[in-house]
Write an enzyme that holds these catalytic residues in place. Sequence first.
Site, PDB file in Angstrom:
ATOM      1  N   GLY A  69      24.870 -42.893  17.584  1.00 36.52           N
ATOM      2  CA  GLY A  69      23.958 -42.020  18.304  1.00 36.52           C
ATOM      3  C   GLY A  69      23.344 -40.955  17.400  1.00 36.52           C
ATOM      4  O   GLY A  69      22.154 -40.647  17.505  1.00 36.52           O
ATOM      5  N   THR A  70      24.150 -40.401  16.519  1.00 35.99           N
ATOM      6  CA  THR A  70      23.657 -39.339  15.630  1.00 35.99           C
ATOM      7  C   THR A  70      22.517 -39.861  14.768  1.00 35.99           C
ATOM      8  O   THR A  70      21.476 -39.207  14.614  1.00 35.99           O
ATOM      9  CB  THR A  70      24.818 -38.827  14.745  1.00 35.99           C
ATOM     10  OG1 THR A  70      25.859 -38.352  15.605  1.00 35.99           O
ATOM     11  CG2 THR A  70      24.359 -37.710  13.822  1.00 35.99           C
ATOM     12  N   ASN A 156      26.805 -34.091  27.606  1.00 38.17           N
ATOM     13  CA  ASN A 156      28.143 -34.555  27.249  1.00 38.17           C
ATOM     14  C   ASN A 156      29.249 -33.580  27.635  1.00 38.17           C
ATOM     15  O   ASN A 156      30.414 -33.934  27.626  1.00 38.17           O
ATOM     16  CB  ASN A 156      28.223 -34.843  25.749  1.00 38.17           C
ATOM     17  CG  ASN A 156      27.624 -33.747  24.912  1.00 38.17           C
ATOM     18  OD1 ASN A 156      26.462 -33.368  25.080  1.00 38.17           O
ATOM     19  ND2 ASN A 156      28.411 -33.199  24.016  1.00 38.17           N
ATOM     20  N   GLN A 184      25.086 -40.434  26.548  1.00 39.84           N
ATOM     21  CA  GLN A 184      26.079 -40.346  27.639  1.00 39.84           C
ATOM     22  C   GLN A 184      25.641 -41.109  28.888  1.00 39.84           C
ATOM     23  O   GLN A 184      26.405 -41.212  29.843  1.00 39.84           O
ATOM     24  CB  GLN A 184      26.332 -38.872  28.005  1.00 39.84           C
ATOM     25  CG  GLN A 184      27.027 -38.072  26.918  1.00 39.84           C
ATOM     26  CD  GLN A 184      28.488 -38.457  26.724  1.00 39.84           C
ATOM     27  OE1 GLN A 184      29.141 -39.003  27.612  1.00 39.84           O
ATOM     28  NE2 GLN A 184      29.008 -38.186  25.539  1.00 39.84           N
ATOM     29  N   ALA A 205      27.319 -47.292  20.925  1.00 43.89           N
ATOM     30  CA  ALA A 205      28.203 -48.319  21.507  1.00 43.89           C
ATOM     31  C   ALA A 205      29.562 -47.778  21.934  1.00 43.89           C
ATOM     32  O   ALA A 205      30.117 -48.222  22.943  1.00 43.89           O
ATOM     33  CB  ALA A 205      28.397 -49.451  20.495  1.00 43.89           C
ATOM     34  N   HIS A 206      30.100 -46.816  21.175  1.00 39.92           N
ATOM     35  CA  HIS A 206      31.491 -46.421  21.469  1.00 39.92           C
ATOM     36  C   HIS A 206      31.621 -45.597  22.748  1.00 39.92           C
ATOM     37  O   HIS A 206      32.729 -45.279  23.175  1.00 39.92           O
ATOM     38  CB  HIS A 206      32.128 -45.708  20.271  1.00 39.92           C
ATOM     39  CG  HIS A 206      31.675 -44.312  20.008  1.00 39.92           C
ATOM     40  ND1 HIS A 206      32.403 -43.218  20.373  1.00 39.92           N
ATOM     41  CD2 HIS A 206      30.570 -43.837  19.384  1.00 39.92           C
ATOM     42  CE1 HIS A 206      31.774 -42.116  19.983  1.00 39.92           C
ATOM     43  NE2 HIS A 206      30.655 -42.473  19.387  1.00 39.92           N
ATOM     44  N   THR A 242      22.399 -54.097   4.989  1.00 38.51           N
ATOM     45  CA  THR A 242      22.973 -55.277   5.640  1.00 38.51           C
ATOM     46  C   THR A 242      23.545 -54.884   6.995  1.00 38.51           C
ATOM     47  O   THR A 242      24.268 -53.892   7.107  1.00 38.51           O
ATOM     48  CB  THR A 242      24.063 -55.906   4.742  1.00 38.51           C
ATOM     49  OG1 THR A 242      23.449 -56.238   3.509  1.00 38.51           O
ATOM     50  CG2 THR A 242      24.666 -57.150   5.379  1.00 38.51           C
ATOM     51  N   CYS A 335      32.549 -33.476  19.388  1.00 38.12           N
ATOM     52  CA  CYS A 335      31.742 -33.426  18.165  1.00 38.12           C
ATOM     53  C   CYS A 335      31.536 -31.999  17.703  1.00 38.12           C
ATOM     54  O   CYS A 335      31.069 -31.756  16.617  1.00 38.12           O
ATOM     55  CB  CYS A 335      30.388 -34.074  18.417  1.00 38.12           C
ATOM     56  SG  CYS A 335      30.491 -35.489  19.489  1.00 38.12           S
TER      57      CYS A 335
HETATM   58  N1  PLP Z   1      24.490 -37.384  21.644  1.00 41.10           N
HETATM   59  C1  PLP Z   1      25.368 -37.152  22.629  1.00 41.10           C
HETATM   60  C2  PLP Z   1      24.882 -36.604  23.939  1.00 41.10           C
HETATM   61  C3  PLP Z   1      26.734 -37.410  22.443  1.00 41.10           C
HETATM   62  O1  PLP Z   1      27.608 -37.172  23.413  1.00 41.10           O
HETATM   63  C4  PLP Z   1      27.157 -37.924  21.180  1.00 41.10           C
HETATM   64  C5  PLP Z   1      28.600 -38.157  20.913  1.00 41.10           C
HETATM   65  O2  PLP Z   1      29.446 -37.479  21.434  1.00 41.10           O
HETATM   66  C6  PLP Z   1      26.190 -38.162  20.193  1.00 41.10           C
HETATM   67  C7  PLP Z   1      24.875 -37.889  20.458  1.00 41.10           C
HETATM   68  C8  PLP Z   1      26.562 -38.729  18.865  1.00 41.10           C
HETATM   69  O3  PLP Z   1      26.847 -40.097  18.939  1.00 41.10           O
HETATM   70  P1  PLP Z   1      27.691 -40.827  17.776  1.00 41.10           P
HETATM   71  O4  PLP Z   1      29.099 -40.369  17.946  1.00 41.10           O
HETATM   72  O5  PLP Z   1      27.540 -42.284  18.047  1.00 41.10           O
HETATM   73  O6  PLP Z   1      27.075 -40.433  16.488  1.00 41.10           O
END
Ligand code: PLP
Length: 391
Positions: A69-70, A156, A184, A205-206, A242, A335
Site C-alpha cells: 500500500g505504501t 485505519n 482498509q 494484500a496483507h 522481476t 504503522c
Molecule cells: N494506507 C492505509 C490506510 C493503511 O492502513 C496502511 C497499512 O496499515 C497503508 C496505507 C500501508 O500499507 P502497506 O503496509 O501495504 O505498505
Amino acid sequence: MIYLDNAATTALDPEVLEAMMPYLTEEYGNPSATYGLAAKARTAVQRAREKAAELIGAEPDEIIFTSGGTEADNMAIRGLYKVAASDRRFDSGMPEIITSAAEHPAVLETVKSVAEYTGCGTKLLKTDKEGIISPDEVKMAVTGKTGLISLMMANNEVAAVNDIAAIGKITRERGILFHTDAVQAFGHMPIDVATMEADALSASAHKLHGPKGVGLLYLRRGIRLPAYVTGGGQERGLRSGTENVAGIVGFGKACEIAKRDMLADMRRIKELRDKLVKGIMSEIDDVILTGPGIDMGDQRRTVSGASFAFKNIEGSSLLIQLDMKGICASTGSACSASEAGPSHVLRAIEVPDDYINGSLRMGLSKFTTEEEIDAAITAVKASVAFLRSIW
Ligand code: PLP
C-alpha cells in the site's frame, strides 16, 4: 491467542497459501523469459491481475502490482502530481495538493515530501468529529490552483468511511486528479471504480488475508504516469523489477475469495463487531467509541473496526494488560507506533484530553469467533478496572 489487530495485518488465508505454494517451489520461472516455465508464471500474474480488477470493476490493464500500500500511495501521489504539474493550466505556478489530517503516514509523508521537493502548497482538510471528510469540505477547499486531491476511503484508526463517489464527482467536474487510499476498504466493502470517479486507488494484500509485501495501484485508463521504478519495463513500464510472482498470485486469490465471500463475511463480522462495541460500552464506565457510531451503517463505518478511548487510562498500559491475557490489539495505527503522544488521527477528531491517551483499536476479521469476542470484552473490562484501581 486472540488476534484483534486486523487493521494492522491479517492472517494468511490457507486457500491463499495453497495457491501460492507452486510459485514458491516448482513454478519458479521469471515471467519475462520465453520458455514454458516462464509462460506459466506470466499467465499466473495475468490471472491475478484479472481477479484484482474484477473485485473493483476495473480492467486488468488498469492494475499495477506494487510492493504494498505504501508504494502504491507513493506511486500515485508522486506520479499524479507530475501529471498535474505538466498541465498548462498551472503554467503560472505549481499546483496545490489537498489531503486530510486523518490520512495514513504513507499519504501524509508523501504529500509533505512532494511539497518540500517542488515548493507547492498543500491543504490539510479537517475531518468531522467522527473522522469523516465531508464532500462539502472538499468543495469549499478546491480552488483554481488545486491539481491533486488524495483522500482515504476508510480510516485505519477509527474506521470512518468517506463518500469517495461524491468527492470523485466534485474532482471530476473540476478536472482535478483524485487518488484514494483504499487499503482498509479493498476486499472489505464493495468498491466499483466505474461509479467512483477516482483516478487512482491503492490497496494492499496483507489487509485481506493475502501475503505481505504486495499491493496494487488501480490507475484509470488514459492517465499516463511517468515510470516510478525504472528498469526492465515490467508493469507497463511503471514499476520495473522481476514480479513477486507468488505474492501476486496470493493477492489474486485473496481478491477472488473476497469477491466470493465478502457480503456474507461482512454480515457476520458486523454482528460480532456490534457485540464487542455494545459489550464494552455497556460494561465499562467513561469510554467513548471513536469514529462513527455503529448505528450509522456500513457507508460510514467499516464493519470490522471497533475503536475506543477510555478516560484516565494509558493506552500502552492497557495493551500490555491485554497482551498478558493473550489478546493482540493496538492503540492506533501500527504503522505509526513510533508517533510520540496521541495519534494524529485522534487529535484530528478532537478526542477530549482526558480520553485521548486511552485509545484502543480492535479490528475483527472473518476468522474472529464469538467466543473470542466474549473473552475480549471480559479482558478489556478487567484490564481497565485494574489500571483505574492503581491510577
Ligand atoms: N494506507 C492505509 C490506510 C493503511 O492502513 C496502511 C497499512 O496499515 C497503508 C496505507 C500501508 O500499507 P502497506 O503496509 O501495504 O505498505
